[in-house]
Design a protein around this motif. Sequence first.
Motif, PDB file in Angstrom:
ATOM      1  N   ILE A   2       0.871  -1.174   0.000  1.00 37.94           N
ATOM      2  CA  ILE A   2       0.000   0.000   0.000  1.00 37.94           C
ATOM      3  C   ILE A   2       0.910   1.226   0.000  1.00 37.94           C
ATOM      4  CG2 ILE A   2      -1.595   1.330   1.421  1.00 37.94           C
ATOM      5  CD1 ILE A   2      -3.206  -0.963   1.438  1.00 37.94           C
ATOM      6  N   THR A   3       0.569   2.227  -0.796  1.00 39.67           N
ATOM      7  CA  THR A   3       1.357   3.457  -0.835  1.00 39.67           C
ATOM      8  C   THR A   3       0.473   4.632  -0.445  1.00 39.67           C
ATOM      9  OG1 THR A   3       2.746   2.551  -2.598  1.00 39.67           O
ATOM     10  CG2 THR A   3       2.808   4.934  -2.277  1.00 39.67           C
ATOM     11  N   LEU A   4       0.940   5.409   0.509  1.00 38.62           N
ATOM     12  CA  LEU A   4       0.235   6.609   0.948  1.00 38.62           C
ATOM     13  C   LEU A   4       1.005   7.827   0.473  1.00 38.62           C
ATOM     14  CD1 LEU A   4      -0.349   5.591   4.692  1.00 38.62           C
ATOM     15  CD2 LEU A   4      -1.946   5.338   2.783  1.00 38.62           C
ATOM     16  N   ASN A   5       0.299   8.810  -0.048  1.00 43.85           N
ATOM     17  CA  ASN A   5       0.898  10.083  -0.460  1.00 43.85           C
ATOM     18  C   ASN A   5       0.335  11.166   0.440  1.00 43.85           C
ATOM     19  OD1 ASN A   5       2.522   9.492  -2.905  1.00 43.85           O
ATOM     20  ND2 ASN A   5       0.581   8.639  -3.585  1.00 43.85           N
ATOM     21  N   ILE A   6       1.181  11.724   1.266  1.00 42.51           N
ATOM     22  CA  ILE A   6       0.752  12.749   2.221  1.00 42.51           C
ATOM     23  C   ILE A   6       1.334  14.094   1.789  1.00 42.51           C
ATOM     24  CG2 ILE A   6       0.615  13.377   4.669  1.00 42.51           C
ATOM     25  CD1 ILE A   6      -0.391  10.494   4.165  1.00 42.51           C
ATOM     26  N   PRO A   7       0.476  15.019   1.306  1.00 41.14           N
ATOM     27  CA  PRO A   7       0.962  16.322   0.833  1.00 41.14           C
ATOM     28  C   PRO A   7       1.181  17.315   1.978  1.00 41.14           C
ATOM     29  CG  PRO A   7      -1.397  16.177   0.514  1.00 41.14           C
ATOM     30  CD  PRO A   7      -0.963  14.874   1.121  1.00 41.14           C
ATOM     31  N   VAL A   8       2.281  17.129   2.692  1.00 44.94           N
ATOM     32  CA  VAL A   8       2.576  17.991   3.834  1.00 44.94           C
ATOM     33  C   VAL A   8       4.091  18.171   3.924  1.00 44.94           C
ATOM     34  CG1 VAL A   8       2.749  16.085   5.504  1.00 44.94           C
ATOM     35  CG2 VAL A   8       2.073  18.343   6.303  1.00 44.94           C
ATOM     36  N   GLU A   9       4.516  19.330   4.414  1.00 40.11           N
ATOM     37  CA  GLU A   9       5.948  19.541   4.619  1.00 40.11           C
ATOM     38  C   GLU A   9       6.394  18.698   5.806  1.00 40.11           C
ATOM     39  OE1 GLU A   9       8.856  23.152   5.974  1.00 40.11           O
ATOM     40  OE2 GLU A   9       7.377  23.608   4.410  1.00 40.11           O
ATOM     41  N   PRO A  10       7.334  17.772   5.604  1.00 38.04           N
ATOM     42  CA  PRO A  10       7.778  16.897   6.697  1.00 38.04           C
ATOM     43  C   PRO A  10       8.294  17.698   7.887  1.00 38.04           C
ATOM     44  CG  PRO A  10       8.561  16.054   4.608  1.00 38.04           C
ATOM     45  CD  PRO A  10       7.999  17.423   4.340  1.00 38.04           C
ATOM     46  N   MET A  11       7.945  17.192   9.078  1.00 39.80           N
ATOM     47  CA  MET A  11       8.320  17.871  10.313  1.00 39.80           C
ATOM     48  C   MET A  11       8.854  16.840  11.298  1.00 39.80           C
ATOM     49  SD  MET A  11       5.772  20.049  12.748  1.00 39.80           S
ATOM     50  CE  MET A  11       6.356  20.831  14.235  1.00 39.80           C
ATOM     51  N   GLY A  12       9.930  17.173  11.970  1.00 38.00           N
ATOM     52  CA  GLY A  12      10.501  16.279  12.965  1.00 38.00           C
ATOM     53  C   GLY A  12       9.714  16.288  14.257  1.00 38.00           C
ATOM     54  N   ALA A  13       9.821  15.204  15.020  1.00 39.66           N
ATOM     55  CA  ALA A  13       9.145  15.095  16.310  1.00 39.66           C
ATOM     56  C   ALA A  13       9.613  16.196  17.246  1.00 39.66           C
ATOM     57  CB  ALA A  13       9.407  13.722  16.927  1.00 39.66           C
ATOM     58  N   VAL A  14       8.702  16.644  18.092  1.00 39.02           N
ATOM     59  CA  VAL A  14       8.967  17.709  19.054  1.00 39.02           C
ATOM     60  C   VAL A  14       8.811  17.124  20.453  1.00 39.02           C
ATOM     61  CG1 VAL A  14       8.114  19.931  19.928  1.00 39.02           C
ATOM     62  CG2 VAL A  14       8.087  19.461  17.475  1.00 39.02           C
ATOM     63  N   ARG A  15       9.737  17.459  21.330  1.00 41.28           N
ATOM     64  CA  ARG A  15       9.614  17.007  22.727  1.00 41.28           C
ATOM     65  C   ARG A  15       8.471  17.772  23.387  1.00 41.28           C
ATOM     66  NH1 ARG A  15      13.973  13.873  24.028  1.00 41.28           N
ATOM     67  NH2 ARG A  15      15.893  14.348  22.936  1.00 41.28           N
ATOM     68  N   MET A  16       7.637  17.016  24.111  1.00 41.92           N
ATOM     69  CA  MET A  16       6.492  17.652  24.761  1.00 41.92           C
ATOM     70  C   MET A  16       6.363  17.182  26.202  1.00 41.92           C
ATOM     71  SD  MET A  16       3.498  17.523  21.924  1.00 41.92           S
ATOM     72  CE  MET A  16       3.907  16.000  21.087  1.00 41.92           C
ATOM     73  N   THR A  17       5.964  18.106  27.042  1.00 38.70           N
ATOM     74  CA  THR A  17       5.611  17.737  28.409  1.00 38.70           C
ATOM     75  C   THR A  17       4.088  17.654  28.440  1.00 38.70           C
ATOM     76  OG1 THR A  17       5.463  20.053  29.072  1.00 38.70           O
ATOM     77  CG2 THR A  17       7.593  18.952  29.395  1.00 38.70           C
ATOM     78  N   GLY A  18       3.545  17.142  29.494  1.00 39.26           N
ATOM     79  CA  GLY A  18       2.090  17.012  29.599  1.00 39.26           C
ATOM     80  C   GLY A  18       1.354  18.309  29.329  1.00 39.26           C
ATOM     81  N   ARG A  19       1.755  19.393  29.988  1.00 40.38           N
ATOM     82  CA  ARG A  19       1.083  20.674  29.825  1.00 40.38           C
ATOM     83  C   ARG A  19       1.575  21.419  28.585  1.00 40.38           C
ATOM     84  NH1 ARG A  19       0.061  25.902  31.355  1.00 40.38           N
ATOM     85  NH2 ARG A  19       2.158  26.650  31.796  1.00 40.38           N
ATOM     86  N   GLY A  20       2.846  21.197  28.233  1.00 42.67           N
ATOM     87  CA  GLY A  20       3.457  21.921  27.130  1.00 42.67           C
ATOM     88  C   GLY A  20       2.767  21.745  25.794  1.00 42.67           C
ATOM     89  N   LYS A  21       2.157  20.566  25.578  1.00 38.37           N
ATOM     90  CA  LYS A  21       1.532  20.321  24.272  1.00 38.37           C
ATOM     91  C   LYS A  21       0.314  21.206  24.025  1.00 38.37           C
ATOM     92  CE  LYS A  21      -0.664  16.066  25.828  1.00 38.37           C
ATOM     93  NZ  LYS A  21      -0.632  14.643  25.606  1.00 38.37           N
ATOM     94  N   GLY A  94       7.424  10.839  13.820  1.00 32.17           N
ATOM     95  CA  GLY A  94       6.147  11.515  13.586  1.00 32.17           C
ATOM     96  C   GLY A  94       5.205  10.701  12.710  1.00 32.17           C
ATOM     97  N   VAL A  95       5.742  10.129  11.640  1.00 32.82           N
ATOM     98  CA  VAL A  95       4.932   9.317  10.732  1.00 32.82           C
ATOM     99  C   VAL A  95       4.448   8.055  11.440  1.00 32.82           C
ATOM    100  CG1 VAL A  95       4.984   7.931   8.607  1.00 32.82           C
ATOM    101  CG2 VAL A  95       6.006  10.215   8.635  1.00 32.82           C
ATOM    102  N   PHE A  96       5.350   7.375  12.137  1.00 34.77           N
ATOM    103  CA  PHE A  96       4.975   6.144  12.837  1.00 34.77           C
ATOM    104  C   PHE A  96       3.895   6.408  13.884  1.00 34.77           C
ATOM    105  CE2 PHE A  96       8.664   2.919  12.230  1.00 34.77           C
ATOM    106  CZ  PHE A  96       8.569   3.059  10.859  1.00 34.77           C
ATOM    107  N   ASP A  97       4.064   7.460  14.677  1.00 37.90           N
ATOM    108  CA  ASP A  97       3.064   7.787  15.695  1.00 37.90           C
ATOM    109  C   ASP A  97       1.708   8.094  15.063  1.00 37.90           C
ATOM    110  OD1 ASP A  97       4.974   7.445  17.658  1.00 37.90           O
ATOM    111  OD2 ASP A  97       5.237   9.588  18.067  1.00 37.90           O
ATOM    112  N   ALA A  98       1.717   8.818  13.949  1.00 42.55           N
ATOM    113  CA  ALA A  98       0.469   9.182  13.287  1.00 42.55           C
ATOM    114  C   ALA A  98      -0.248   7.968  12.697  1.00 42.55           C
ATOM    115  CB  ALA A  98       0.738  10.211  12.189  1.00 42.55           C
ATOM    116  N   LEU A  99       0.508   6.973  12.253  1.00 40.29           N
ATOM    117  CA  LEU A  99      -0.116   5.818  11.586  1.00 40.29           C
ATOM    118  C   LEU A  99      -0.515   4.689  12.530  1.00 40.29           C
ATOM    119  CD1 LEU A  99       1.930   5.681   8.261  1.00 40.29           C
ATOM    120  CD2 LEU A  99      -0.325   6.675   8.681  1.00 40.29           C
ATOM    121  N   ASN A 100      -0.167   4.824  13.832  1.00 37.09           N
ATOM    122  CA  ASN A 100      -0.637   3.835  14.810  1.00 37.09           C
ATOM    123  C   ASN A 100      -2.168   3.852  14.837  1.00 37.09           C
ATOM    124  OD1 ASN A 100       1.771   2.761  15.778  1.00 37.09           O
ATOM    125  ND2 ASN A 100       1.984   4.290  17.386  1.00 37.09           N
ATOM    126  N   SER A 101      -2.779   2.672  14.786  1.00 37.45           N
ATOM    127  CA  SER A 101      -4.239   2.496  14.796  1.00 37.45           C
ATOM    128  C   SER A 101      -4.919   3.044  13.542  1.00 37.45           C
ATOM    129  CB  SER A 101      -4.876   3.122  16.041  1.00 37.45           C
ATOM    130  OG  SER A 101      -4.350   2.520  17.205  1.00 37.45           O
TER     131      SER A 101
END
Length: 141
Positions: A2-21, A94-101
């Motif tokens: 399966i091939t997915l085409n996502i038209p978005v500018e790639p972005m690296g993961a950002v460190r987040m704290t519970g409240r920070g997000k 970022g991609v892996f987290d987004a595609l979970n479930s």
Amino acid sequence: MITLNIPVEPMGAVRMTGRGKFVKPNAKRYLSYKDFIKLKAKEQLKGQDLFTGPITVDILFQMPIPKSWAKWKKRIAPGKRHISTPDIDNLIKGVFDALNSIAWTDDKQVSDVTAVKIYSEEPGIIVGIEKVTDIWVKASG
């Protein structure tokens, strides 16, 4: 496959704290980015069951060409390897987290990943997902 085409500018993961997000602009942007990937993946996977078992994933990150570059450099950039930030492991996360479930049950199923960053006039992410069919057998002896 399966091939997915996502038209978005790639972005690296950002460190987040519970409240920070909820308050940090970078964290909010990153969460929106992942939501966009989810949305586009759902559209393209409509009617497709989640991948189960081991899978292999190929990702092509098409990175934007910097506007500040000289015209000659912009002209030769498409297809050339991108070797500056964001780091490829953060892009993959970022991609892996987004595609979970969405595409698979959990990213722990990914037994093999290939990822490449290149410059492109049209930023985006192309994700190929395939079920692993080969079975490794332990040699006795």
